[in-house]
Design a protein around this motif. Sequence first.
Motif, PDB file in Angstrom:
ATOM      1  N   ALA A 224      39.644-104.899  47.492  1.00 14.24           N
ATOM      2  CA  ALA A 224      39.238-103.504  47.652  1.00 14.24           C
ATOM      3  C   ALA A 224      39.752-102.676  46.483  1.00 14.24           C
ATOM      4  N   THR A 225      38.927-101.736  46.036  1.00 11.49           N
ATOM      5  CA  THR A 225      39.341-100.776  45.017  1.00 11.49           C
ATOM      6  C   THR A 225      39.624 -99.446  45.695  1.00 11.49           C
ATOM      7  N   LEU A 226      40.829 -98.948  45.519  1.00 15.15           N
ATOM      8  CA  LEU A 226      41.187 -97.634  46.034  1.00 15.15           C
ATOM      9  C   LEU A 226      41.195 -96.674  44.860  1.00 15.15           C
ATOM     10  N   ARG A 227      40.236 -95.811  44.827  1.00 15.33           N
ATOM     11  CA  ARG A 227      40.024 -94.944  43.672  1.00 15.33           C
ATOM     12  C   ARG A 227      41.297 -94.170  43.323  1.00 15.33           C
ATOM     13  N   GLY A 228      41.682 -94.270  42.067  1.00 18.24           N
ATOM     14  CA  GLY A 228      42.858 -93.568  41.589  1.00 18.24           C
ATOM     15  C   GLY A 228      44.169 -94.244  41.928  1.00 18.24           C
ATOM     16  N   GLN A 229      44.113 -95.381  42.671  1.00 13.68           N
ATOM     17  CA  GLN A 229      45.336 -96.076  43.078  1.00 13.68           C
ATOM     18  C   GLN A 229      45.413 -97.499  42.538  1.00 13.68           C
ATOM     19  N   GLY A 230      44.348 -98.274  42.728  1.00 19.72           N
ATOM     20  CA  GLY A 230      44.381 -99.641  42.237  1.00 19.72           C
ATOM     21  C   GLY A 230      43.612-100.591  43.145  1.00 19.72           C
ATOM     22  N   TYR A 231      44.120-101.820  43.255  1.00 19.60           N
ATOM     23  CA  TYR A 231      43.433-102.867  43.992  1.00 19.60           C
ATOM     24  C   TYR A 231      44.304-103.398  45.124  1.00 19.60           C
ATOM     25  N   ARG A 232      43.639-103.895  46.168  1.00 24.19           N
ATOM     26  CA  ARG A 232      44.371-104.457  47.299  1.00 24.19           C
ATOM     27  C   ARG A 232      43.557-105.599  47.897  1.00 24.19           C
ATOM     28  N   LEU A 233      44.224-106.739  48.157  1.00 27.47           N
ATOM     29  CA  LEU A 233      43.548-107.835  48.837  1.00 27.47           C
ATOM     30  C   LEU A 233      43.409-107.514  50.316  1.00 27.47           C
ATOM     31  N   VAL A 234      42.254-107.814  50.875  1.00 20.74           N
ATOM     32  CA  VAL A 234      42.009-107.568  52.292  1.00 20.74           C
ATOM     33  C   VAL A 234      41.465-108.853  52.903  1.00 20.74           C
ATOM     34  N   GLU A 235      41.485-108.912  54.236  1.00 18.98           N
ATOM     35  CA  GLU A 235      40.979-110.105  54.913  1.00 18.98           C
ATOM     36  C   GLU A 235      39.482-109.985  55.065  1.00 18.98           C
ATOM     37  N   GLY A 236      38.794-109.982  53.916  1.00 14.96           N
ATOM     38  CA  GLY A 236      37.345-109.840  53.925  1.00 14.96           C
ATOM     39  C   GLY A 236      36.648-111.088  54.444  1.00 14.96           C
ATOM     40  N   GLU A 237      35.372-110.956  54.687  1.00 13.01           N
ATOM     41  CA  GLU A 237      34.591-112.097  55.152  1.00 13.01           C
ATOM     42  C   GLU A 237      34.370-113.059  54.014  1.00 13.01           C
ATOM     43  N   ALA A 238      34.319-114.326  54.321  1.00 11.32           N
ATOM     44  CA  ALA A 238      34.045-115.343  53.308  1.00 11.32           C
ATOM     45  C   ALA A 238      32.655-115.152  52.766  1.00 11.32           C
ATOM     46  N   PRO A 239      32.486-115.407  51.448  1.00  7.76           N
ATOM     47  CA  PRO A 239      31.164-115.223  50.861  1.00  7.76           C
ATOM     48  C   PRO A 239      30.161-116.221  51.419  1.00  7.76           C
TER      49      PRO A 239
ATOM     50  N   LEU B 154      35.137-115.055  45.256  1.00  8.28           N
ATOM     51  CA  LEU B 154      35.848-114.975  46.537  1.00  8.28           C
ATOM     52  C   LEU B 154      35.114-114.155  47.592  1.00  8.28           C
ATOM     53  N   GLY B 155      34.158-113.346  47.169  1.00  9.91           N
ATOM     54  CA  GLY B 155      33.474-112.451  48.087  1.00  9.91           C
ATOM     55  C   GLY B 155      33.726-111.005  47.718  1.00  9.91           C
ATOM     56  N   ALA B 156      32.678-110.219  47.728  1.00  6.30           N
ATOM     57  CA  ALA B 156      32.758-108.845  47.227  1.00  6.30           C
ATOM     58  C   ALA B 156      33.722-107.976  48.013  1.00  6.30           C
ATOM     59  N   THR B 157      33.936-108.305  49.291  1.00  3.18           N
ATOM     60  CA  THR B 157      34.775-107.444  50.131  1.00  3.18           C
ATOM     61  C   THR B 157      36.250-107.833  50.118  1.00  3.18           C
ATOM     62  N   ARG B 158      36.588-108.889  49.395  1.00  2.00           N
ATOM     63  CA  ARG B 158      37.942-109.417  49.512  1.00  2.00           C
ATOM     64  C   ARG B 158      38.960-108.660  48.660  1.00  2.00           C
TER      65      ARG B 158
END
Length: 222
Positions: free
Chosen positions: A207-222, A201-205
């Motif tokens: 996000a890892t928030l250290r100590g919290q978890g994961y979140r989908l973001v509107e990253g750029e298409a790979p 899906l693309g490396a930026t899509r």
Amino acid sequence: MKLLLVEDDQALATALGQALRDAEWVVEHAASGQEADFLLNTESYDAVILDLGLPDGDGTRWLSEWREAAIDLPVLILTARERWADKAAGFSAGADDYVTKPFETAEVLFRLRALVRRSHGHAHPVLRVGELAYDTHTHHVTLAGRPIALTAQECRLLGYLMHAAPRVVSRSELAEHVYDRDHEPDSNVIDVQVSRLRRKLGATRIATLRGQGYRLVEGEAP
């Protein structure tokens, strides 16, 4: 998504449970109200299918107790009782939907997906985060209109993140809602699968928030 099926008819529970698993649900079964009560107070679920004719009390009684205990996840009643008085009692107890037996499995699936979507604040069956789209009915994933091939487990993981977006989802929440309780992931399995999703899906899509978890973001298409 993780579902609790409360049904004392073993043959029906087995058949329906398999159909739900084939549709990418993680399913756990309780044959009584007491067993369901224990699971709901110790495990985390996204929805419940509840029969009314349970061996240890009417399903509406159990449902009323769960609502009083602030267990507010979506509940779909699935029962042979088709009188209006029974439907009224079910909704009054806190049901979100009501389907009578015999039923079409496809209808149950459509109603469940709608209940879960709305519980997460989504009305449309296609969830979108930027150019990423996930069809909750077909489980098809597209990115900028291009289909993305995912494994069943990757699809379940992404689907949960899509429902939750833009909220941060912890590793423990993913483990509870995406994986079967009898097959909980090893410590690095989630990391590996997130890494595979990023490659597709693309490396930026994601996000890892250290100590919290994961979140989908509107990253750029790979």
